[in-house]
Design a protein around this motif. Structure first.
Motif, short mmCIF file in Angstrom:
data_model
loop_
_atom_site.label_atom_id
_atom_site.label_comp_id
_atom_site.label_asym_id
_atom_site.label_seq_id
_atom_site.Cartn_x
_atom_site.Cartn_y
_atom_site.Cartn_z
N SER A 16 12.02 -53.06 -22.39
CA SER A 16 11.28 -52.13 -23.25
C SER A 16 10.53 -51.10 -22.41
CB SER A 16 10.33 -52.91 -24.15
OG SER A 16 11.04 -53.79 -24.99
N ALA A 17 9.88 -51.56 -21.35
CA ALA A 17 9.17 -50.63 -20.46
C ALA A 17 10.15 -49.66 -19.82
CB ALA A 17 8.40 -51.40 -19.40
N VAL A 20 11.13 -46.95 -22.40
CA VAL A 20 10.09 -45.94 -22.62
C VAL A 20 10.07 -44.94 -21.46
CG1 VAL A 20 7.60 -45.58 -22.75
CG2 VAL A 20 8.68 -47.38 -24.12
N TYR A 21 10.12 -45.43 -20.23
CA TYR A 21 10.04 -44.53 -19.08
C TYR A 21 11.32 -43.72 -18.89
CZ TYR A 21 5.41 -45.48 -17.38
OH TYR A 21 4.04 -45.51 -17.25
N ALA A 23 13.14 -42.66 -21.35
CA ALA A 23 13.03 -41.61 -22.37
C ALA A 23 12.06 -40.52 -21.93
CB ALA A 23 12.60 -42.22 -23.70
N ARG A 24 10.95 -40.92 -21.33
CA ARG A 24 9.96 -39.94 -20.88
C ARG A 24 10.51 -39.06 -19.76
NH1 ARG A 24 4.86 -40.44 -22.55
NH2 ARG A 24 3.99 -39.63 -20.62
N HIS A 67 7.97 -48.97 -30.01
CA HIS A 67 7.76 -48.01 -28.92
C HIS A 67 9.10 -47.47 -28.42
CE1 HIS A 67 4.89 -47.01 -25.33
NE2 HIS A 67 5.50 -45.95 -25.81
N VAL A 68 10.06 -48.36 -28.23
CA VAL A 68 11.37 -47.91 -27.75
C VAL A 68 12.03 -47.00 -28.78
CG1 VAL A 68 13.69 -48.68 -27.13
CG2 VAL A 68 11.71 -49.91 -26.25
N SER A 70 10.70 -44.99 -30.72
CA SER A 70 9.96 -43.74 -30.95
C SER A 70 10.60 -42.56 -30.22
CB SER A 70 8.50 -43.91 -30.53
OG SER A 70 8.38 -44.07 -29.13
N TYR A 71 11.72 -42.80 -29.51
CA TYR A 71 12.44 -41.73 -28.80
C TYR A 71 13.88 -41.65 -29.30
CZ TYR A 71 8.52 -42.17 -25.53
OH TYR A 71 7.27 -42.23 -24.97
#
Length: 323
Positions: A16-17, A20-21, A23-24, A67-68, A70-71
């Motif tokens: 998951s982390a 997120v990164y 995607a960022r 969170h994942v 959200s992108y």
């Protein structure tokens, strides 16, 4: 076939982390998992996820997933889907360092880099009551769950280092600790063994073959067979910590990346890189000695940033479109 910058395999805190990164950094990313949450999903009360003094494993998994997700314009999710094999893509030189991922649904995906974050599965006793009472007194992580057993009587099954360390974790909380070992001697570090033998809370039972976890809504006891006398005995208690090791979910990369004798993916802890350029790993699938949610997430961030740098250095990154 569509080519991704990055494929992330797994659904726990590390994956998951990483998602997120990735995607960022606007990497064209595919996220493949059976489900979100990892091993903590069975915990009723997670107390060591930073920023959340109390949180159920189920709620934590939902936070990971939200969170994942959200992108959606950058990160594509395939769930439920289980990766079965990972391989290098044969062919022309320019494709030599790309990878193919085959899943249980017969799908094949390709990427320029991978992050292995499929975690591990706890080795189970395989006895009656264990599965039914998982999360209801049966636990597999003393660091996570020892505080839930304040003033209670518990058993730790397993006399290796994991079992001895679990006993130490329980010192500040449990009122009585039984340590059960199948063999005729403990198998952990002698210094740790000496330390736990000095604690009056601990009773060590050798030659014990665990037979059944007792209880309906919550653990009430445990039965075992004394292997010397063949007599079945019962312990009244409120918790059972199973500490007989874990199995990394690394079968998919066996023969591709270097594994240690336990099947863990060997990584460079600075970057999460493996023996194969372009493949990174984080979390419980790796040989990192500390199997914790927070550590898995942090290591996955490092691995994702390293994967990003790898793609930039080789001019392989394809910028995802703006939403």
């Amino acid at each position: 076939m569509h080519m991704y910058d990055l494929i992330i395999i797994g659904g726990g805190p590390a994956a998951s982390a990483a998602g997120v990164y990735a995607a960022r950094k606007r990497l064209k990313t595919l996220f493949i998992t059976e489900s979100f949450g990892g091993q903590s999903i069975v915990s009723d009360d997670v107390q060591n996820w930073i920023g959340e003094p109390h949180l159920s494993g189920f709620d934590l998994s939902k936070k990971f997933e939200a969170h994942v997700r959200s992108y959606p314009d950058i990160l594509e999710i395939k769930m439920p889907e289980l990766v079965q094999t990972v391989a290098k893509v044969p062919g022309a030189t320019e494709r030599a360092d790309t990878f193919s991922v085959t899943t249980d649904q017969g799908n094949i995906y390709e990427a320029k880099a991978l992050i292995l974050a499929a975690g591990a599965r706890r080795r189970k006793l395989g006895i009656p009551g264990e599965r039914e009472l998982d999360g209801k007194g049966v636990a597999y992580c003393s660091t996570c769950d020892a505080p839930l057993f304040g003033g209670k009587t518990v058993a730790v099954v397993g006399g290796g280092n994991a079992g001895l360390e679990a006993v130490q974790d329980l010192f500040p909380y449990a009122s009585k600790i039984y340590l059960l070992e199948f063999g005729d001697a403990l198998r952990g570090d002698p210094v740790t063994e000496e330390h736990i033998r000095k604690n009056p809370k601990v009773e060590i039972i050798l030659n014990a073959q665990t037979k059944q976890v007792l209880g309906t809504d919550f653990v009430t006891g445990l039965t075992y067979v004394d292997r010397e006398t063949n007599e079945e005995k019962k312990l009244d208690l409120q918790g059972v910590f199973v500490e007989i090791g874990s199995v990394p979910n690394s079968e998919m990369v066996k023969g591709l990346v270097e594994l240690d004798k336990f099947g863990q993916v060997i990584i460079d802890s600075k970057h999460g890189s493996t023996s194969v350029p372009g493949i990174f790993a984080a979390g419980d699938i790796t040989d990192d000695p500390y199997k914790q949610n927070n550590i898995s997430a942090g290591d996955a961030v490092k691995a994702t940033l390293a994967a990003y740098a790898y793609l930039i250095e080789r001019g392989k990154r394809e910028v995802a479109p703006n939403p």
